[in-house]
Structures are given as structure tokens and as C-alpha cells.
Design an enzyme around this catalytic site. Structure first.
Site, PDB file in Angstrom:
ATOM      1  N   ARG A 197      54.656  38.240  43.722  1.00 42.76           N
ATOM      2  CA  ARG A 197      56.022  37.833  43.376  1.00 42.76           C
ATOM      3  C   ARG A 197      56.700  38.998  42.654  1.00 42.76           C
ATOM      4  NH1 ARG A 197      52.551  33.110  42.446  1.00 42.76           N
ATOM      5  NH2 ARG A 197      51.705  34.400  40.774  1.00 42.76           N
ATOM      6  N   ASN A 255      46.147  41.780  50.188  1.00 40.28           N
ATOM      7  CA  ASN A 255      46.084  40.588  49.345  1.00 40.28           C
ATOM      8  C   ASN A 255      44.643  40.108  49.252  1.00 40.28           C
ATOM      9  OD1 ASN A 255      46.504  38.260  47.897  1.00 40.28           O
ATOM     10  ND2 ASN A 255      47.358  37.106  49.616  1.00 40.28           N
ATOM     11  N   ASP A 394      38.333  33.563  36.055  1.00 41.82           N
ATOM     12  CA  ASP A 394      38.480  33.782  34.617  1.00 41.82           C
ATOM     13  C   ASP A 394      37.461  32.989  33.809  1.00 41.82           C
ATOM     14  OD1 ASP A 394      39.678  31.361  35.264  1.00 41.82           O
ATOM     15  OD2 ASP A 394      41.671  31.925  34.549  1.00 41.82           O
TER      16      ASP A 394
END
Length: 653
Positions: A197, A255, A394
Site C-alpha cells: 500500500r 510479494n 510475529d
């Protein structure tokens, strides 16, 4: 008199007694170096909306009683006013510094001009306030003050802040900061993000580059650009590049997801720089630049290396703290709010001083990578992220680091604004694949064996809920995730490039995955909406749940009404899209969580049976092979997280 007694020599019997509140005040102090600053007192940026103000200043609600923000560091309090800086960004989270750092005394330093009074307070873990020190102010020119506060009584919680009061003359403060006299090493940080983005990312970069003191501690800014529209071609990039200068490094790559993008930032920070710290931030955030300085200072002051995470504020309701701290529930293999953590708290309605739960110290075991800082040693010994594309990279990383002796601290006052996950469809859209597969990988690596039973039980229950809700695409991608997990870790690196296209191809023919802008695109609903009222009350009693589920199950095995495929029976808002309503319908339009569109869900008995049987077979097999799969994934972990393996991924064109 200033207390210089080492922390370990102070009597633990002091507890909450007054002797533990060792404070002093003096004027005419000299400026301190930036390396001594733990947390600057800052005020809203001129670009910020009005609703962020309660995060910086606790003041009367009426605008005619408001203070004037002169600059990011300077505040003017008009005559006959009282304001407090017991605010999210300006109170000092003393208990976290007491628990994790070598700092045993904090020094509030500031400049004042005008007339009035300044008082310093602290809170206890139960939220009670204690007055520490205060002084009248009466000066036509700028005068420097300092207040020293011992961190002795803050083991379980508590903040420190100051209030300002004026009579008939205004009072100004400038360059206020919570500082230390403890020598702290100078350390620079590589900050990086990954973007799909670019317009959002450009705004974050512009904000990052606007503060010279922030840029002093930043050695490099790395952008892993993974989107079809390149950030270099995005409006505003030139201004961001001007502010950051030659510290900005944009790397264009395929990506390969958040783990691939953040993995690239870590790789560049450790293996292509000599920086002492690496910080990752999301691209679609609003940034409080001072959070960079606070995380950097906390890591420099830590007695042992710790991961320093930032809290998440709600980007769509800017005065609200979305998450205060999180943990991974190893028995379930999933993250959740940490014990005692406050979620979705609105500081505009209830300020810090009036919210008891915000004063206890929260123990987190992981922090999302919307904002997270890693000392060099942590990455060198823990490795790079797992190649999971998105989701659980994470949480798994913090667990792995924790097993090596590096805890995660979620630091109040170091935060970004981000859209909360409650406003996303990521439990049901294409991301459901990564939620499912990667949760299994995390559990296989770190959870006790009993997690298998919980995963199977929850998985089957969730499958039934999705099927009753006519979310067939969700069940299909979840089953693909199960099957890919059971195929083993060998294809994980390849899946960085292949999994997303495969999942999108799988979903494209399912009605629940096709979205149109509004329910107006379809014929008006055929059923009386009053019918939904009786079905919307959630069942609570286990017997009632079983009865309603059985009824819905039988309904889903029958052929749907002939006209239901062309005309929805109901228009269902996202908040009402629950199995106990949808399980009794033959079709419905259902809104997205963010209100951007609707999907026309149609009941399909054959697909219901096929996916249900596939799920039962897969979960049966998962139970049989769980122990073997745990051993296989644990054996593969070193290779999956090594810089050499990741370099091969980055070098692919």
C-alpha cells in the site's frame, strides 16, 4: 537532597511508605544530552485530528478551557486553568522501566515561563494517586526545573506525571522530558517496513522523517516494496525521500508477504549494516515519531536484551487504545489479550488517572509487528522469521526468542495507530488459510502435546460454524491449510510465492468470496426481517446450543427453496452474521466487516456434505500424525530461519 542509594541496597520493606517516594526539586539546571532522554513530553502534530488530543493532554472538555499547543514540545496554559499531563503519551510508565532497565531514578526536566504551579504525582498499581513534589512558578523569562523521582515503589505498576495550574497569568512549558543520569550507550536503529500500500507507506515515511531528533538515532530506513504499484512512483514519495535523505533504501522484490518483507528488513539491518537495533513497522499506520525514540531508549537502558514492542491505537477512533499487551496461549496455539490487559479503551471518555486497570504492569509474551524493535543480539541468536507469508510470524518469533532468554516488553507510550483487526475479514477471507496453517506450525514448534486435542476440537467446531454460515470458501481454504501443514515444512519457502495465488484460485468460484458494492445489486429480500429477531439472540446454555445447532444442521442437509438462489431471504449486517441466524436460512446477503461490500451467500447441501467429510478426515489424520509432524518441523527450524536460506529467497528473480 538527591537519593543516590543503589537500587539493590534500598529496603524492600519500604513498600508503599513515604520513604520509598524519594524526590527532590531544583531550578537552574543545565540541558542534558539526547542520550539521557528516556521520553520526551510531546503534543499533537498540526496534521493530527482533534480526537488525538486526549492522548497528550488531560484537560477540561470545553474548548474555552483548553491549553494552546504552540509546537510539538511547547504548551501554553491560559490563566485560571488546570490541566494534567497524566496522559497516554506524556505520563511516564515507571513500572516498566523499574522492571526491565538499569534506571532507578527518573528526572523530569523542563523549562517554564509565566506564573502558576507545577505538581508531580505518581500512581500505585491499584490506580491510586500520590502527590510527590510541587513548586510555585513565577518567572517572566524561561527558567529550568528538574524533579527527581525514585523508581523504588513501581514493581507492580504505576505511572509518573505532572499537573499545571494557573491563576491570573498564563504558564508555558517547553522541552519537558523524562531523563536519566545513568550513562546509556549510544545505539542507532535500522527502521524498516514492507508495503503493498504505497500511498499509506509514503505518509508514514513523511512523518518519520519530519523530526530531526528521531532521524539522529536512525541509521537507515528500509522499504521492502512488494506491490504492483511501486512506491517510487507514488505521490508524496519525493517529499518523504527529501526528509529522510540518503538514509532511505527502497528494495523492490516479489510479494513474499509480511514475513518476507520484514525478514528482508531484519536481514538488511543485521547483515548489511552495523546498527545495534532493528525496528519493523507496518506500512498502513499513522506514526507517533517519538515512539521510535522511546523504544530505542528503552532497549539501550535494558539490563538484558529485550524485544521492545509498541502498543496499537485505533486508526479509525484515534483516542482509543486497541491493545495494551498480548500473550500466546500455548495450550490453544493462539494469541489473546494478556492477563489484566485493557482492550479498546477510550481516553476521551475515561482518562488515565480514572482507569484503575491501566496502572498495573502487564506481562506480554509477544508483540505484533505493527511496531517492534529488536536488539542486534536477539536477531543474531534467534534467526530470521519463519517463511509464513503472513500471520503468526510475529508471535512465533517472540516465542522463539523467549526460549533463548529474550523476553518481549510491550511499552506504553510507544505506539502507532493501525486499523484494528476487528474491522477486517481476516478470519474468513483468503487470510484464513495462513491463520490456520501457521497456527499449526506455531503449535507444532512451541506448544505442549495437549494442544493437539484443543486444535482438533476447536477446528471441528469452527468448521461447523462456517458451514452453517454458508462460508464454504473459508472451509475450503482451511482444509487446504491443514493438508499443506501435514505435507511438512519442505515447501514453505516455495509457498511464499505460490500459496496466495493458489488460495485465490481456490476461492474464486465460491459465492461467499464474491463481493459486490451493496445489497442494492440484488433483488430485495423475500423474508420478513422480523423473523431474524427471534434467531439473533445467541444461545448460551449448552443444551440450547446443541438443540439449535442440530436444527440448523438438519436444515442444511435439505434442499434449499427454489427462489433462494436468485433472491436473498435477508440482508444481514456483518455484526449479525452468526451461525444461529444464517444456519436457518437458504440465502442471504452478508456485509463485509468494514462495510465496503456484500456477498450473496447461497446454501449448498452437496458442498456442505463434501467439505464436512473432508474436514473430519483431515482432523482425524492430524491427530494421528501430530507427534511426528512436531518432530519434523522442529528439526527443520534452523534451516527455515537461517540467513543463508533467506538470502536464496531474496536473490530469486
Amino acid at each position: 537532597m538527591t537519593d543516590r542509594t543503589p537500587r539493590e541496597d534500598r529496603s524492600p520493606a519500604a513498600g508503599e511508605s513515604k520513604i520509598s517516594d524519594v524526590t527532590s526539586m531544583r531550578s537552574g539546571t543545565a540541558d542534558v544530552s539526547s542520550q539521557q532522554v528516556l521520553q520526551r513530553v510531546v503534543f499533537p502534530r498540526s496534521e493530527d485530528p482533534l480526537d488525538v488530543r486526549p492522548l497528550y493532554i488531560d484537560e477540561p472538555a470545553s474548548l474555552d478551557s483548553a491549553a494552546t499547543v504552540v509546537s510539538r514540545r511547547r504548551l501554553l496554559v491560559p490563566a485560571h486553568r488546570k490541566i494534567s499531563l497524566a496522559s497516554y503519551f506524556n505520563a511516564f510508565p515507571a513500572s516498566y522501566w523499574k522492571r526491565w532497565t538499569k534506571v532507578d531514578e527518573v528526572v523530569l526536566r523542563l523549562k517554564v515561563k509565566g506564573a502558576g504551579r507545577l505538581d508531580v504525582y505518581r500512581s500505585k498499581a491499584n490506580g491510586d494517586s500520590v502527590h510527590l513534589q510541587g513548586t510555585p512558578v513565577d518567572s517572566e523569562g524561561w527558567t529550568s526545573l528538574e524533579f527527581r523521582v525514585s523508581l523504588t515503589p513501581f514493581e507492580d505498576g504505576g505511572w509518573i506525571w505532572f499537573d499545571l495550574f494557573t491563576n491570573d497569568v498564563p504558564l508555558e512549558i517547553d522541552e519537558a522530558a523524562w531523563t536519566t543520569d545513568v550513562p546509556l550507550p549510544k545505539q542507532q536503529v535500522v527502521i524498516g517496513t514492507t508495503t503493498m500500500r504505497p500511498a499509506d507507506c509514503v505518509l508514514a515515511l513523511q512523518t518519520l522523517g519530519e523530526d530531526p531528533q528521531v532521524m539522529e538515532v536512525v541509521q537507515r530506513v528500509v522499504v521492502a516494496d512488494q506491490g504492483p504499484q511501486k512506491i517510487r512512483d507514488t505521490e508524496g514519495f519525493d517529499e518523504a525521500a527529501r526528509r529522510i535523505g540518503d538514509k532511505l533504501h527502497v528494495i523492490e522484490q516479489d510479494n513474499i508477504g509480511g514475513s518476507g518483507g520484514f525478514g528482508r528488513v531484519m536481514y538488511e539491518g543485521i547483515y548489511n549494516s552495523d546498527a545495534d537495533q532493528v525496528m519493523v513497522i507496518d506500512d498502513d499506520i499513522a506514526l507517533e515519531p517519538d515512539g521510535v525514540l522511546r523504544a530505542n531508549a528503552f532497549a539501550r537502558a535494558a539490563t538484558n536484551p529485550v524485544i521492545v514492542g509498541g502498543q496499537m491505537l485505533n486508526l479509525q477512533a484515534r483516542s482509543r487504545l486497541h491493545t495494551m499487551g498480548e500473550v500466546v496461549d500455548l495450550g490453544q496455539g493462539i494469541w489473546r489479550a494478556a492477563p489484566g490487559a485493557v482492550t479498546d479503551h477510550d481516553f476521551a471518555k475515561k482518562p488515565l488517572r480514572k482507569t484503575t486497570k491501566l496502572h498495573q504492569r502487564i506481562h506480554s509474551t509477544y508483540n505484533g509487528w505493527w511496531m517492534c524493535l529488536f536488539p542486534r543480539e536477539v536477531i543474531e541468536r534467534t534467526g530470521l522469521p519463519l517463511p509464513l507469508f503472513i500471520k503468526h510470524d510475529d508471535s512465533e518469533y517472540s516465542l522463539r526468542a523467549g526460549e533463548r532468554g529474550y523476553p518481549t516488553v510491550t511499552l506504553p507510550g510507544a505506539a502507532i495507530w493501525h486499523m484494528p483487526w476487528t474491522d477486517k475479514n481476516d478470519a474468513t477471507d483468503w487470510t484464513a488459510y495462513f491463520h490456520t496453517r501457521n497456527r499449526l506450525i506455531l503449535a507444532a514448534l512451541h506448544s505442549p502435546d495437549v494442544v493437539k486435542n484443543n486444535i482438533i476440537k476447536q477446528g471441528l467446531k469452527l468448521t461447523l460454524r462456517h458451514l452453517l454460515s454458508m462460508e464454504y470458501s473459508t472451509v475450503a481454504v482451511q482444509q487446504k491449510a491443514l493438508e499443506d501443514f501435514m505435507a511438512g515444512p519442505e515447501g514453505l519457502f516455495d509457498s511464499l510465492r505460490t500459496a496466495l495465488p493458489e488460495v485465490r484460485e481456490l476461492r474464486k468460484d465460491y459465492d461467499d468470496a464474491k463481493t459486490l458494492p451493496s445489497a442494492r445489486e440484488f433483488p430485495p429480500p423475500s423474508a420478513n426481517p422480523i423473523m431474524a429477531e427471534g434467531l439473533l439472540k445467541p444461545p448460551v446454555n449448552p443444551a440450547v446450543i446443541a438443540a439449535r445447532a442440530s436444527k440448523a444442521l438438519l436444515h442444511n442437509l435439505k434442499e434449499p427453496a427454489k427462489d433462494a438462489g436468485e433472491r436473498p431471504q435477508l440482508n444481514v449486517p456483518a455484526a449479525s452474521a452468526r451461525w444461529f441466524l444464517l444456519g436457518n436460512l437458504d440465502s442471504a446477503t452478508v456485509s463485509n466487516a468494514d462495510g465496503s461490500g456484500v456477498a450473496f451467500r447461497r446454501r449448498d447441501p452437496e458442498e456442505f456434505r463434501r467439505l464436512g467429510m473432508r474436514a473430519m478426515a483431515n482432523y482425524r489424520r492430524l491427530g494421528q500424525e501430530w507427534s511426528r509432524l512436531c518432530a519434523v518441523y522442529r528439526a527443520a527450524l534452523p534451516e527455515l530461519t537461517s540467513p543463508e536460506s533467506w538470502k536464496q529467497v531474496f536473490d530469486q528473480k
